[in-house]
Design an enzyme around this catalytic site. Structure first.
Site, mmCIF file in Angstrom:
data_model
loop_
_atom_site.group_PDB
_atom_site.id
_atom_site.type_symbol
_atom_site.label_atom_id
_atom_site.label_comp_id
_atom_site.label_asym_id
_atom_site.label_seq_id
_atom_site.Cartn_x
_atom_site.Cartn_y
_atom_site.Cartn_z
ATOM 1 N N ASP A 176 1.467 -11.473 -6.175
ATOM 2 C CA ASP A 176 1.958 -10.483 -5.222
ATOM 3 C C ASP A 176 0.838 -10.185 -4.232
ATOM 4 O OD1 ASP A 176 3.207 -8.459 -3.869
ATOM 5 O OD2 ASP A 176 3.435 -7.110 -5.581
ATOM 6 N N GLY A 182 1.868 -1.198 -6.784
ATOM 7 C CA GLY A 182 2.219 -1.968 -7.972
ATOM 8 C C GLY A 182 3.678 -2.017 -8.348
ATOM 9 N N LYS A 203 -8.681 0.635 -1.957
ATOM 10 C CA LYS A 203 -9.346 1.063 -3.192
ATOM 11 C C LYS A 203 -8.487 2.041 -3.982
ATOM 12 C CE LYS A 203 -13.902 0.293 -1.179
ATOM 13 N NZ LYS A 203 -15.022 0.892 -0.464
ATOM 14 N N CYS A 373 10.179 5.356 13.731
ATOM 15 C CA CYS A 373 10.476 4.006 13.237
ATOM 16 C C CYS A 373 11.915 3.903 12.762
ATOM 17 C CB CYS A 373 9.512 3.636 12.109
ATOM 18 S SG CYS A 373 7.848 3.221 12.670
#
Length: 430
Positions: A176, A182, A203, A373
């Site tokens: 991925d 995740g 990070k 958007c």
């Protein structure tokens, strides 16, 4: 000044919703009972509004030079009507501008600059993103398989949609690229039994995902690396690869090299799914009317868009073959409105999390960014495409027979599953 005020009043009268302008001296123009209100601290901001410079008005709001009242949905209805013409047409470059863009694209996407640009956006605050994202923090277009789905349900549907497209199988090596917080990485590992590797330059995301991997007891077959895609080891190719919401950060000038890198990471017969925002026009790297500059400055430094035709061109140049393309534009419009509504419902908390003057600017920027958007996807100024690819192969007369090692079946069996309505009607008539 009278000409400016007169033009403003004419524009207000033509808007689909009632809007009021409050000038620096307290003078009011427009509706008495407005749905949207602008309070200006300088006439320069009023000039931006009258001239349809939506990006400049956005910057004025973020920097505190104008106050905006009303819902984001109503504001975007007014904003779309204030535009002089399509933001796609306004961003069409000339020859020399295009050459300058290509040169800038090369310079702005070094390893070091990309890392800083990703940190600027994704390391803003995990707690802030958690206010308006789904519990899995999936920061990309959801898939509303059912129109009544909640955001969380639609995001899980998207994760499964990708896994099904990739035909993930237990034990396969899955990569991925740009794994975010995740969501896909862990969904694929927990529901499809793959050996999963994710990479990020954030990070915050790196730390968050590794905590989840530890908590879920998945360390034996899931890993999250703080790594640039250009540094990925090519010695052990992956069976399946996903890149979700990542290639927008790569840069137009680097796309062929990016897809070439993916080809080298993919085993022959394997599949890669590239999911990303694409331009509505074939020539614009960003939206016109100042909207692209606003996003570059406050949200995504270094982000560049290309039309889906350019995606297909560059992935082919990189040695990949597109086998399936799906447009999810309206899905992203709904996703963005869900994020926007979520943020609007928790503004007080957002201002506490992102405290101080700079924090307040970030909250204001995100209010406009998410709603703006959503409007852009509804209008078709930008789009979202999933492109499923495999490595380009030499002639193989057995492809339609699904030989061992080939992942893509070259048939759309889902279109023929069960008895279709037309067949049922014919049978009933008979």
């Amino acid at each position: 000044m009278n000409a400016l005020f007169s033009q403003a009043e004419r524009q207000l009268a033509a808007l689909p919703i009632p809007v009021q302008l409050i000038l620096p001296d307290g003078t009011k123009l427009g509706a008495d009972n407005p749905k949207v209100g602008f309070q200006f601290k300088s006439l320069r901001s009023l000039s931006h509004l009258v001239r349809g410079k939506i990006g400049a008005i956005g910057e004025d709001y973020v920097e505190g030079r104008v106050d905006i009242r009303g819902s984001m949905r109503d504001l975007m209805t007014a904003a779309a009507a204030l535009l002089k013409d399509s933001p796609i047409d306004r961003s069409r470059p000339g020859f020399f501008t295009e050459m300058a863009r290509k040169a800038a694209s090369v310079m702005r996407h070094t390893l070091e600059r990309d890392a800083r640009q990703i940190e600027f956006h994704y390391d803003l605050s995990d707690e802030f993103y958690g206010l308006w994202q789904d519990p899995r923090r999936v920061y990309s277009c959801a898939y509303y398989r059912d129109s009544n789905m909640t955001l969380a349900q639609a995001q899980e549907a998207k994760l499964d949609h990708i896994c099904r497209k990739l035909r993930l199988q237990k034990g396969e090596r899955f990569l991925d690229i740009g794994a975010g917080w995740g969501g896909l990485l862990l969904w694929a590992a927990e529901n499809y039994g793959v050996d999963a590797t994710g990479i990020t330059l954030s990070k915050n995301q790196y730390a968050h995902v590794n905590r989840l991997i530890e908590e879920k007891g998945l360390k034996d077959r899931v890993r999250m690396l703080l790594l640039d895609y250009r540094k990925l080891d090519e010695s052990q190719p992956y069976d399946k690869i996903a890149s979700v919401g990542m290639f927008e950060h790569v840069g137009r000038a680097q796309l062929t090299a990016y897809f070439s890198k993916i080809r080298r990471l993919l085993r022959p017969g394997g599949l890669v799914m590239n999911h990303g925002i694409t331009a509505g026009g074939t020539y614009n790297a960003q939206l016109g009317s100042g909207m692209g500059e606003f996003i570059e400055k406050y949200i995504f430094p270094g982000g560049e868009l290309v039309h889906v035709s350019k995606v297909l061109e560059t992935l082919s140049d990189g040695g990949l073959e597109a086998v399936d393309v799906e447009n999810l534009r309206p899905h992203y419009a709904r996703t963005l409105w869900a994020w926007s509504d979520g943020l609007e419902s928790k503004l007080d908390e957002a201002y506490k999390i992102l405290s101080g003057e700079q924090g307040a600017k970030s909250v204001r920027a995100y209010r406009l960014y998410l709603a703006g958007c959503a409007m852009a996807f509804e209008q078709g100024w930008v789009s979202l495409n999933q492109v499923l690819c495999q490595r380009q192969v030499a002639f193989d007369s057995t492809e339609l027979d699904n030989p061992p090692g080939q992942a893509y079946p070259f048939r759309r069996d889902y279109m023929y599953a069960g008895t279709c309505a037309a067949e049922m009607a014919r049978e009933h008539a008979a």
